[in-house]
Enzyme design. Structure first.
Site, mmCIF file in Angstrom:
data_model
loop_
_atom_site.group_PDB
_atom_site.id
_atom_site.type_symbol
_atom_site.label_atom_id
_atom_site.label_comp_id
_atom_site.label_asym_id
_atom_site.label_seq_id
_atom_site.Cartn_x
_atom_site.Cartn_y
_atom_site.Cartn_z
ATOM 1 N N TYR A 1 0.824 -1.207 0.000
ATOM 2 C CA TYR A 1 0.000 0.000 0.000
ATOM 3 C C TYR A 1 0.861 1.262 0.000
ATOM 4 O O TYR A 1 2.056 1.226 0.244
ATOM 5 C CB TYR A 1 -1.024 -0.005 1.126
ATOM 6 C CG TYR A 1 -0.581 -0.079 2.565
ATOM 7 C CD1 TYR A 1 0.516 0.599 3.064
ATOM 8 C CD2 TYR A 1 -1.331 -0.832 3.473
ATOM 9 C CE1 TYR A 1 0.871 0.556 4.399
ATOM 10 C CE2 TYR A 1 -0.977 -0.894 4.825
ATOM 11 C CZ TYR A 1 0.127 -0.199 5.269
ATOM 12 O OH TYR A 1 0.466 -0.257 6.590
ATOM 13 N N GLU A 2 0.215 2.366 -0.309
ATOM 14 C CA GLU A 2 0.882 3.658 -0.484
ATOM 15 C C GLU A 2 1.955 3.622 -1.577
ATOM 16 O O GLU A 2 2.906 4.402 -1.556
ATOM 17 C CB GLU A 2 1.502 4.152 0.837
ATOM 18 C CG GLU A 2 0.547 4.198 2.010
ATOM 19 C CD GLU A 2 -0.712 4.994 1.734
ATOM 20 O OE1 GLU A 2 -0.691 5.896 0.879
ATOM 21 O OE2 GLU A 2 -1.742 4.697 2.367
ATOM 22 N N GLY A 3 1.786 2.716 -2.531
ATOM 23 C CA GLY A 3 2.726 2.604 -3.640
ATOM 24 C C GLY A 3 3.623 1.401 -3.472
ATOM 25 O O GLY A 3 4.433 1.341 -2.549
#
Length: 530
Positions: free
Chosen positions: A422-424
């Site tokens: 998550y978050e990239g």
């Protein structure tokens, strides 16, 4: 395991960070006494108020009752206490009810909170990031209404990006926002929304991307604040399900349906994604802090267990503590080195992000912004990775015991696995570093990184400094080869992950010099005191 020890390590490393000295010069009210008081208290708070929620929250999990999400017992009280004691609003601007402290102090405390209960801190992280987003892009009336409530923990916030066919590919979002009777109405589905619904706050604001026109890619995507309730009534936002996940069981990951929901446009129409990066960047730093918090806890467990567990040695004598076995010492040394160099890197990045806002000279600010953009993908990804890798290696030290639920390591392993996603994802961070930072900025961040690292390393005659000089030279040569691949983009992209890892190795080599110097200083101080 000791929260106090982690706090002490953090204080020692931050006082050895050159950027902290500069922050103190620009913000005289922020001295080492304040740092020590805040970080020590953060450790005590997390140990007393958050840690007791962690294992029970994981085992109880979340549920949907009457179409609303119920979080584990004690989470609502923990969230309110965390906000009520001022931890959530540490670096929120004072005009909105925050304390206006440097981001560096928040980043010093965050791994202690994540160590306490990483699932619950998912809600605090998105709410805090939304405070900064709204303070920056919302109109005065909207920011004045929402930010103080969020900072106080009375309301909460989420970040709503992903859809079933559009995760990282923002240009394919299908949620729509249309103007109707003078207000924006949003319809569509959003998935993977952490704390998308819960019973911890009176109101939830969704910071949401939706398409407002038919321009291709992200140019037609705008940013909205969509409350779950307006005037005490539901605002067309409903929970379709919560995901059954490997870890983070105390954090409800929701699929949300928006049906003609009323929203407020944030900032400029069609500029939704660039504006949302105010929130995304803070949450990427938070991800690094999450991994650091879990790695810190896992390292402490492994070291304590190795000192207590007795096995092997001369059968005619009492068994040895396994810390005396060379291979265990090797593993513990690797665990501690990985954890402490990450701690140093996280604090270095936080000070740079602070100084990029408060340095009086515009050229210096611009350079620091470029340097922060270079470092953020590294801290985000390898901070996240350390949470998993250190927990995994700590399980190996404990042997069969580490594989059982008697110890929290198996939960740390499960909770941390998603953090490089998550978050990239790791791949996205690698592409960002190569294409945007190295190629797109013509190596500006790279050169600033190398100059800064070499300046510090050059003053040390330690063996760590000798190693760092060689690693930095090799990385500079590899960077030149990667720069030459701009005309062969496919080849460059294939090698992007390797380049990301090489960049982190260079960062770690630099930070190892600082960690060694900080630890030597502690030894000298202890000797002088004796």
């Amino acid at each position: 395991m000791s929260f106090a020890t982690q706090a002490a390590r953090t204080i020692n490393l931050l006082t050895a960070t050159p950027g902290w000295e500069r922050i103190k010069a620009l913000r005289p009210e922020c001295d080492d006494d304040l740092l020590t008081a805040i970080v020590d208290e953060a450790g005590r708070f997390s140990e007393a108020a958050l840690a007791p929620l962690n294992v029970p929250g994981d085992r109880q999990g979340c549920s949907v009752v009457d179409r609303r999400v119920r979080v584990p017992t004690g989470f609502a009280e923990g969230f309110r206490r965390h906000a009520g004691d001022g931890w959530l609003s540490m670096d929120v601007p004072e005009r909105f009810g925050g304390q206006g402290l440097p981001l560096t102090l928040q980043a010093a405390c965050a791994p202690l909170f994540e160590r306490g209960c990483v699932s619950l801190m998912m809600a605090a992280g998105s709410t805090r990031a939304a405070c900064h987003l709204l303070a920056e892009v919302a109109d005065e009336e909207l920011a004045g209404e929402w930010v103080p409530k969020l900072a106080a923990g009375e309301w909460a916030a989420t970040i709503c990006i992903s859809e079933s066919d559009a995760g990282s590919d923002i240009g394919r979002l299908r949620s729509r926002a249309v103007m109707k009777d003078g207000e924006w109405r949003i319809s569509g589905q959003k998935i993977w929304i952490s704390f998308g619904d819960h019973d911890m706050a009176g109101r939830i604001g969704h910071c949401l991307l939706a398409r407002t026109n038919d321009q291709a890619g992200t140019r037609g995507v705008s940013l909205f604040l969509v409350p779950d309730m307006i005037d005490g009534e539901r605002n067309g936002v409903s929970v379709e399900r919560i995901e059954e996940k490997m870890g983070l069981h105390g954090s409800p990951t929701c699929a949300l349906r928006f049906e003609d929901a009323r929203g407020r446009l944030l900032g400029q129409e069609g500029r939704g994604l660039p504006q949302l990066f105010t929130m995304i960047e803070l949450m990427r730093l938070q991800t690094g802090c999450q991994g650091l918090g879990l790695a810190s806890a896992a390292a402490d467990i492994a070291e304590t267990y190795a000192e207590d567990r007795r096995q092997g040695g001369n059968p005619e004598k009492p068994a040895l503590a396994i810390v005396h076995h060379p291979d265990i010492r090797r593993q513990l040394a690797e665990i501690r080195a990985r954890t402490e160099t990450l701690r140093a890197a996280t604090l270095e990045l936080a000070t740079i992000m602070d100084l990029a806002r408060i340095e009086p000279d515009a050229k210096i600010r611009s350079d620091l912004q470029a340097l922060a953009r270079w470092m953020l993908p590294l801290v985000k990804n390898f901070g996240a990775d350390a949470g998993f890798a250190v927990s995994n290696q700590a399980i190996q030290v404990l042997g069969g015991a580490g594989y059982t639920r008697e110890w929290p390591l198996e939960q740390y392993l499960r909770d941390s696995r998603v953090m490089t996603i998550y978050e990239g994802t790791t791949g996205m961070q690698a592409i960002d570093l190569l294409t945007r930072r190295l190629w797109g900025e013509a190596g500006r961040g790279l050169q600033l990184f190398l100059d800064r690292a070499r300046s510090e390393v050059s003053t040390s005659g330690s063996k760590e400094a000798e190693t760092a000089r060689a690693v930095l030279t090799a990385f500079e040569e590899q960077s030149a080869r990667m720069m030459a691949l701009q005309s062969e983009a496919e080849t460059g992209l294939y090698q992007a992950n390797a380049y990301l890892h090489a960049a982190w190795e260079a960062f770690v080599a630099w930070m190892a010099v600082r960690v060694a110097a900080a630890e030597n200083r502690l030894v000298q101080q202890a000797g002088a005191a004796a």
